[in-house]
Design an enzyme around this catalytic site. Structure first.
Site, PDB file in Angstrom:
ATOM      1  N   ASP A   1       0.862  -1.176   0.000  1.00 52.37           N
ATOM      2  CA  ASP A   1       0.000   0.000   0.000  1.00 52.37           C
ATOM      3  C   ASP A   1       0.903   1.232   0.000  1.00 52.37           C
ATOM      4  O   ASP A   1       1.702   1.416   0.922  1.00 52.37           O
ATOM      5  CB  ASP A   1      -0.853  -0.054   1.277  1.00 52.37           C
ATOM      6  CG  ASP A   1      -1.724   1.164   1.481  1.00 52.37           C
ATOM      7  OD1 ASP A   1      -1.586   2.174   0.745  1.00 52.37           O
ATOM      8  OD2 ASP A   1      -2.553   1.122   2.403  1.00 52.37           O
ATOM      9  N   ILE A   2       0.777   2.067  -1.007  1.00 57.68           N
ATOM     10  CA  ILE A   2       1.716   3.194  -1.166  1.00 57.68           C
ATOM     11  C   ILE A   2       1.635   4.181   0.012  1.00 57.68           C
ATOM     12  O   ILE A   2       2.615   4.865   0.297  1.00 57.68           O
ATOM     13  CB  ILE A   2       1.499   3.903  -2.518  1.00 57.68           C
ATOM     14  CG1 ILE A   2       2.743   4.732  -2.875  1.00 57.68           C
ATOM     15  CG2 ILE A   2       0.241   4.759  -2.512  1.00 57.68           C
ATOM     16  CD1 ILE A   2       2.780   5.200  -4.305  1.00 57.68           C
TER      17      ILE A   2
ATOM     18  N   ASN B   1      -6.742  12.666 -10.689  1.00 59.63           N
ATOM     19  CA  ASN B   1      -7.475  13.138 -11.868  1.00 59.63           C
ATOM     20  C   ASN B   1      -7.262  14.649 -11.953  1.00 59.63           C
ATOM     21  O   ASN B   1      -6.768  15.267 -11.007  1.00 59.63           O
ATOM     22  CB  ASN B   1      -8.953  12.743 -11.804  1.00 59.63           C
ATOM     23  CG  ASN B   1      -9.634  13.262 -10.557  1.00 59.63           C
ATOM     24  OD1 ASN B   1      -9.690  14.466 -10.330  1.00 59.63           O
ATOM     25  ND2 ASN B   1     -10.114  12.348  -9.717  1.00 59.63           N
TER      26      ASN B   1
ATOM     27  N   ASP C   1      -5.847   7.164  -5.423  1.00 61.74           N
ATOM     28  CA  ASP C   1      -6.147   8.570  -5.130  1.00 61.74           C
ATOM     29  C   ASP C   1      -6.978   8.672  -3.842  1.00 61.74           C
ATOM     30  O   ASP C   1      -6.656   9.464  -2.928  1.00 61.74           O
ATOM     31  CB  ASP C   1      -6.928   9.145  -6.331  1.00 61.74           C
ATOM     32  CG  ASP C   1      -7.025  10.662  -6.333  1.00 61.74           C
ATOM     33  OD1 ASP C   1      -6.382  11.308  -5.500  1.00 61.74           O
ATOM     34  OD2 ASP C   1      -7.753  11.184  -7.194  1.00 61.74           O
TER      35      ASP C   1
HETATM   36  P1  ADP Z   1      -5.919   5.282 -12.476  1.00 68.40           P
HETATM   37  O1  ADP Z   1      -7.155   6.146 -12.441  1.00 68.40           O
HETATM   38  O2  ADP Z   1      -4.663   6.078 -12.811  1.00 68.40           O
HETATM   39  O3  ADP Z   1      -6.088   4.066 -13.293  1.00 68.40           O
HETATM   40  P2  ADP Z   1      -6.256   3.732  -9.986  1.00 68.40           P
HETATM   41  O4  ADP Z   1      -6.098   4.237  -8.585  1.00 68.40           O
HETATM   42  O5  ADP Z   1      -7.602   3.282 -10.410  1.00 68.40           O
HETATM   43  O6  ADP Z   1      -5.665   4.893 -10.930  1.00 68.40           O
HETATM   44  O7  ADP Z   1      -5.248   2.530 -10.201  1.00 68.40           O
HETATM   45  C1  ADP Z   1      -3.861   2.678 -10.356  1.00 68.40           C
HETATM   46  C2  ADP Z   1      -3.162   1.521  -9.664  1.00 68.40           C
HETATM   47  O8  ADP Z   1      -3.092   1.787  -8.259  1.00 68.40           O
HETATM   48  C3  ADP Z   1      -3.865   0.166  -9.790  1.00 68.40           C
HETATM   49  O9  ADP Z   1      -2.874  -0.820 -10.069  1.00 68.40           O
HETATM   50  C4  ADP Z   1      -4.451  -0.054  -8.403  1.00 68.40           C
HETATM   51  O10 ADP Z   1      -4.547  -1.437  -8.082  1.00 68.40           O
HETATM   52  C5  ADP Z   1      -3.397   0.604  -7.560  1.00 68.40           C
HETATM   53  N1  ADP Z   1      -3.754   0.950  -6.170  1.00 68.40           N
HETATM   54  C6  ADP Z   1      -4.977   1.122  -5.602  1.00 68.40           C
HETATM   55  N2  ADP Z   1      -4.848   1.427  -4.301  1.00 68.40           N
HETATM   56  C7  ADP Z   1      -3.512   1.456  -4.025  1.00 68.40           C
HETATM   57  C8  ADP Z   1      -2.722   1.696  -2.860  1.00 68.40           C
HETATM   58  N3  ADP Z   1      -3.283   1.982  -1.677  1.00 68.40           N
HETATM   59  N4  ADP Z   1      -1.365   1.627  -2.966  1.00 68.40           N
HETATM   60  C9  ADP Z   1      -0.774   1.343  -4.152  1.00 68.40           C
HETATM   61  N5  ADP Z   1      -1.458   1.114  -5.276  1.00 68.40           N
HETATM   62  C10 ADP Z   1      -2.810   1.163  -5.218  1.00 68.40           C
END
Ligand code: ADP
Length: 166
Positions: free
Chosen positions: A10-11, A24, A34
């Site tokens: 989890d980032i 966005n 986001d």
């Molecule tokens: P986008 O609108 O740019 O596609 P998303 O958030 O829908 O962005 O997805 C981008 C990537 O981030 C996906 O691979 C998703 O699984 C991942 N993601 C979602 N939550 C987290 C998190 N807490 N930490 C890291 N990556 C995440």
């Protein structure tokens, strides 16, 4: 050039100076990574983002990290391309997201930066192509940033990023 590594997680929990948000254009928060970053950083992130909006695809801007845990000090918001079949300049826009985010991190004096897999969730970018662009771009951008960590949320993305790194 920075050292590049791939982790799964989890980032919002990464111990780096700056994390990148797949935002966005409104910079007011949304779903996916986001939403997770906005929840962890608190309501001031939305205010700070709104003041810098709109952000066009391929660009990046920074705000403070607010309530995110130290050592994270900055959130770099970049707007990925929405996948439309590959004919709308998506590849160069995605590369630009990674390059501009590293440049912004550099200008802030950040030594370490974590990226999510930009555009591969709600925005529909094919994850294998996105992984190659992520690795190729962060590996080749000249910077004083020392560590770039590509954070995969799921195992499939982790495997694709690891393969692209080899
Ligand atoms: P986008 O609108 O740019 O596609 P998303 O958030 O829908 O962005 O997805 C981008 C990537 O981030 C996906 O691979 C998703 O699984 C991942 N993601 C979602 N939550 C987290 C998190 N807490 N930490 C890291 N990556 C995440």
């Amino acid at each position: 050039m920075a050292r590049v590594e791939v982790v799964q997680g989890d980032i919002t929990r990464e111990d780096v100076d700056a994390i990148v948000n797949a935002a966005n254009s409104s910079l007011r928060g949304g779903g996916g990574v986001d939403g997770a970053i906005h929840r962890a950083a608190g309501p001031r992130l939305k205010e700070a983002g709104a003041a810098l909006a709109p952000c066009p695809p391929g660009e990046a801007v920074a705000t403070p990290a607010f309530d995110l845990d130290p050592p994270v000090r900055h959130v770099i918001h970049t707007v990925g391309p929405v996948w439309k079949g590959g004919t709308r300049d998506e590849a160069s826009l995605l590369a630009s997201c990674y390059r501009r985010s590293v440049e912004v991190a550099d200008s802030l004096g950040a030594r370490s930066v974590a990226f999510p897999a930009i555009s591969t969730g709600i925005y529909g970018y094919p994850p294998d192509q996105a992984a190659r662009i992520a690795v190729d771009t962060v590996r080749s951008v000249p910077t004083r940033v020392e560590l770039i960590r590509l954070v995969a949320f799921d195992r499939v993305t982790y495997d694709l990023l690891t393969a692209a790194l080899d």
